[in-house]
Motif scaffolding. Structure first.
Motif, mmCIF file in Angstrom:
data_model
loop_
_atom_site.group_PDB
_atom_site.id
_atom_site.type_symbol
_atom_site.label_atom_id
_atom_site.label_comp_id
_atom_site.label_asym_id
_atom_site.label_seq_id
_atom_site.Cartn_x
_atom_site.Cartn_y
_atom_site.Cartn_z
ATOM 1 N N PHE A 105 0.841 -1.199 0.000
ATOM 2 C CA PHE A 105 0.000 0.000 0.000
ATOM 3 C C PHE A 105 0.875 1.247 0.000
ATOM 4 O O PHE A 105 1.902 1.281 0.673
ATOM 5 C CB PHE A 105 -0.880 0.044 1.255
ATOM 6 C CG PHE A 105 -1.770 -1.147 1.436
ATOM 7 C CD1 PHE A 105 -3.051 -1.164 0.920
ATOM 8 C CD2 PHE A 105 -1.324 -2.259 2.149
ATOM 9 C CE1 PHE A 105 -3.883 -2.260 1.104
ATOM 10 C CE2 PHE A 105 -2.142 -3.362 2.338
ATOM 11 C CZ PHE A 105 -3.423 -3.366 1.820
ATOM 12 N N ASP A 106 0.429 2.279 -0.711
ATOM 13 C CA ASP A 106 1.102 3.575 -0.672
ATOM 14 C C ASP A 106 0.279 4.618 0.069
ATOM 15 O O ASP A 106 0.816 5.616 0.524
ATOM 16 C CB ASP A 106 1.407 4.062 -2.082
ATOM 17 C CG ASP A 106 2.486 3.222 -2.730
ATOM 18 O OD1 ASP A 106 3.503 2.941 -2.057
ATOM 19 O OD2 ASP A 106 2.309 2.819 -3.889
ATOM 20 N N LYS A 107 -1.026 4.381 0.172
ATOM 21 C CA LYS A 107 -1.881 5.320 0.903
ATOM 22 C C LYS A 107 -3.061 4.563 1.506
ATOM 23 O O LYS A 107 -3.463 3.503 1.015
ATOM 24 C CB LYS A 107 -2.343 6.470 0.013
ATOM 25 C CG LYS A 107 -2.925 6.063 -1.291
ATOM 26 C CD LYS A 107 -3.123 7.247 -2.210
ATOM 27 C CE LYS A 107 -3.523 6.706 -3.580
ATOM 28 N NZ LYS A 107 -3.765 7.700 -4.539
ATOM 29 N N ILE A 108 -3.591 5.141 2.548
ATOM 30 C CA ILE A 108 -4.654 4.501 3.316
ATOM 31 C C ILE A 108 -5.905 4.242 2.469
ATOM 32 O O ILE A 108 -6.624 3.268 2.693
ATOM 33 C CB ILE A 108 -4.961 5.342 4.575
ATOM 34 C CG1 ILE A 108 -5.772 4.533 5.577
ATOM 35 C CG2 ILE A 108 -5.623 6.634 4.214
ATOM 36 C CD1 ILE A 108 -5.889 5.206 6.925
ATOM 37 N N GLU A 109 -6.151 5.084 1.476
ATOM 38 C CA GLU A 109 -7.332 4.923 0.631
ATOM 39 C C GLU A 109 -7.307 3.627 -0.188
ATOM 40 O O GLU A 109 -8.347 3.216 -0.708
ATOM 41 C CB GLU A 109 -7.478 6.131 -0.320
ATOM 42 C CG GLU A 109 -7.759 7.433 0.382
ATOM 43 C CD GLU A 109 -6.496 8.108 0.940
ATOM 44 O OE1 GLU A 109 -6.654 9.002 1.786
ATOM 45 O OE2 GLU A 109 -5.371 7.740 0.549
ATOM 46 N N GLN A 110 -6.163 3.001 -0.299
ATOM 47 C CA GLN A 110 -6.073 1.739 -1.042
ATOM 48 C C GLN A 110 -6.599 0.551 -0.245
ATOM 49 O O GLN A 110 -6.823 -0.513 -0.812
ATOM 50 C CB GLN A 110 -4.620 1.473 -1.445
ATOM 51 C CG GLN A 110 -4.108 2.464 -2.469
ATOM 52 C CD GLN A 110 -2.616 2.292 -2.720
ATOM 53 O OE1 GLN A 110 -1.823 2.208 -1.796
ATOM 54 N NE2 GLN A 110 -2.259 2.258 -3.992
ATOM 55 N N ILE A 111 -6.797 0.729 1.050
ATOM 56 C CA ILE A 111 -7.325 -0.362 1.874
ATOM 57 C C ILE A 111 -8.807 -0.522 1.570
ATOM 58 O O ILE A 111 -9.580 0.414 1.692
ATOM 59 C CB ILE A 111 -7.112 -0.084 3.378
ATOM 60 C CG1 ILE A 111 -5.629 0.048 3.701
ATOM 61 C CG2 ILE A 111 -7.763 -1.191 4.211
ATOM 62 C CD1 ILE A 111 -5.344 0.544 5.110
ATOM 63 N N ASP A 112 -9.185 -1.713 1.163
ATOM 64 C CA ASP A 112 -10.584 -2.027 0.878
ATOM 65 C C ASP A 112 -11.072 -3.011 1.942
ATOM 66 O O ASP A 112 -10.592 -4.144 1.984
ATOM 67 C CB ASP A 112 -10.697 -2.646 -0.515
ATOM 68 C CG ASP A 112 -12.125 -2.974 -0.879
ATOM 69 O OD1 ASP A 112 -12.735 -3.843 -0.217
ATOM 70 O OD2 ASP A 112 -12.647 -2.365 -1.829
ATOM 71 N N PRO A 113 -11.991 -2.605 2.799
ATOM 72 C CA PRO A 113 -12.437 -3.487 3.874
ATOM 73 C C PRO A 113 -12.991 -4.822 3.384
ATOM 74 O O PRO A 113 -12.792 -5.844 4.034
ATOM 75 C CB PRO A 113 -13.525 -2.681 4.595
ATOM 76 C CG PRO A 113 -13.234 -1.262 4.260
ATOM 77 C CD PRO A 113 -12.617 -1.279 2.893
ATOM 78 N N ASN A 114 -13.655 -4.829 2.240
ATOM 79 C CA ASN A 114 -14.200 -6.093 1.725
ATOM 80 C C ASN A 114 -13.094 -6.992 1.190
ATOM 81 O O ASN A 114 -12.978 -8.155 1.573
ATOM 82 C CB ASN A 114 -15.251 -5.819 0.650
ATOM 83 C CG ASN A 114 -16.463 -5.139 1.221
ATOM 84 O OD1 ASN A 114 -16.953 -5.499 2.290
ATOM 85 N ND2 ASN A 114 -16.950 -4.133 0.523
ATOM 86 N N ARG A 115 -12.294 -6.457 0.295
ATOM 87 C CA ARG A 115 -11.243 -7.255 -0.349
ATOM 88 C C ARG A 115 -10.157 -7.670 0.650
ATOM 89 O O ARG A 115 -9.820 -8.843 0.762
ATOM 90 C CB ARG A 115 -10.654 -6.449 -1.516
ATOM 91 C CG ARG A 115 -9.756 -7.220 -2.417
ATOM 92 C CD ARG A 115 -9.395 -6.429 -3.663
ATOM 93 N NE ARG A 115 -8.513 -5.297 -3.391
ATOM 94 C CZ ARG A 115 -8.871 -4.013 -3.503
ATOM 95 N NH1 ARG A 115 -10.093 -3.678 -3.875
ATOM 96 N NH2 ARG A 115 -8.000 -3.055 -3.250
#
Length: 128
Positions: A105-115
């Motif tokens: 990951f490079d930024k927190i927005e890339q975290i997908d709770p489902n995936r």
């Protein structure tokens, strides 16, 4: 945010660069919420492994969080499991992957709770 039970783990988080710390704290929250959402809920122990925050369950395999040389932060799983290959089969060409051991990951927005929750759930229940 769930409080730290172990001051050594809290200190490990404090030692990370701010962007890394923000990202791995978000992943930590996702690990705990995913564990509580499983049926039955899974008890997670937080500890240090190889100097990194690690998450262990009775029937799972270790998840570690930390910095990575090619990304701001990463979620690591045991490299001798099929977790990353199953993840990339379920979600092809979506995330940056380091071999069979990490999601980058490079930024927190890339975290997908489902995936990413899907991967975490499988790691926490790997030996069921």
């Amino acid at each position: 945010m769930k409080p730290f039970a172990d001051p050594n783990v809290a200190a490990a988080f404090d030692a990370f660069a701010p962007d890394t710390r923000t990202g791995i704290l978000a992943l930590r929250d996702l690990i705990h919420s995913t564990a509580q959402g499983l049926e039955p809920a899974v008890r997670v122990t937080e500890a240090l492994r190889w100097g990194q925050p690690a998450y262990l369950s009775d029937k799972g395999t270790t998840i570690r969080l930390g910095a990575h040389k090619c990304a701001c932060f990463a979620l690591f799983v045991h490299c001798q499991t099929r977790l990353v290959s199953d993840f990339t089969s379920a979600f092809p060409n979506v995330d940056r992957i380091d071999g069979n051991r990490a999601i980058l990951f490079d930024k927190i927005e890339q975290i997908d709770p489902n995936r990413h929750g899907w991967l975490i759930a499988r790691a926490l229940t790997y030996h069921r």
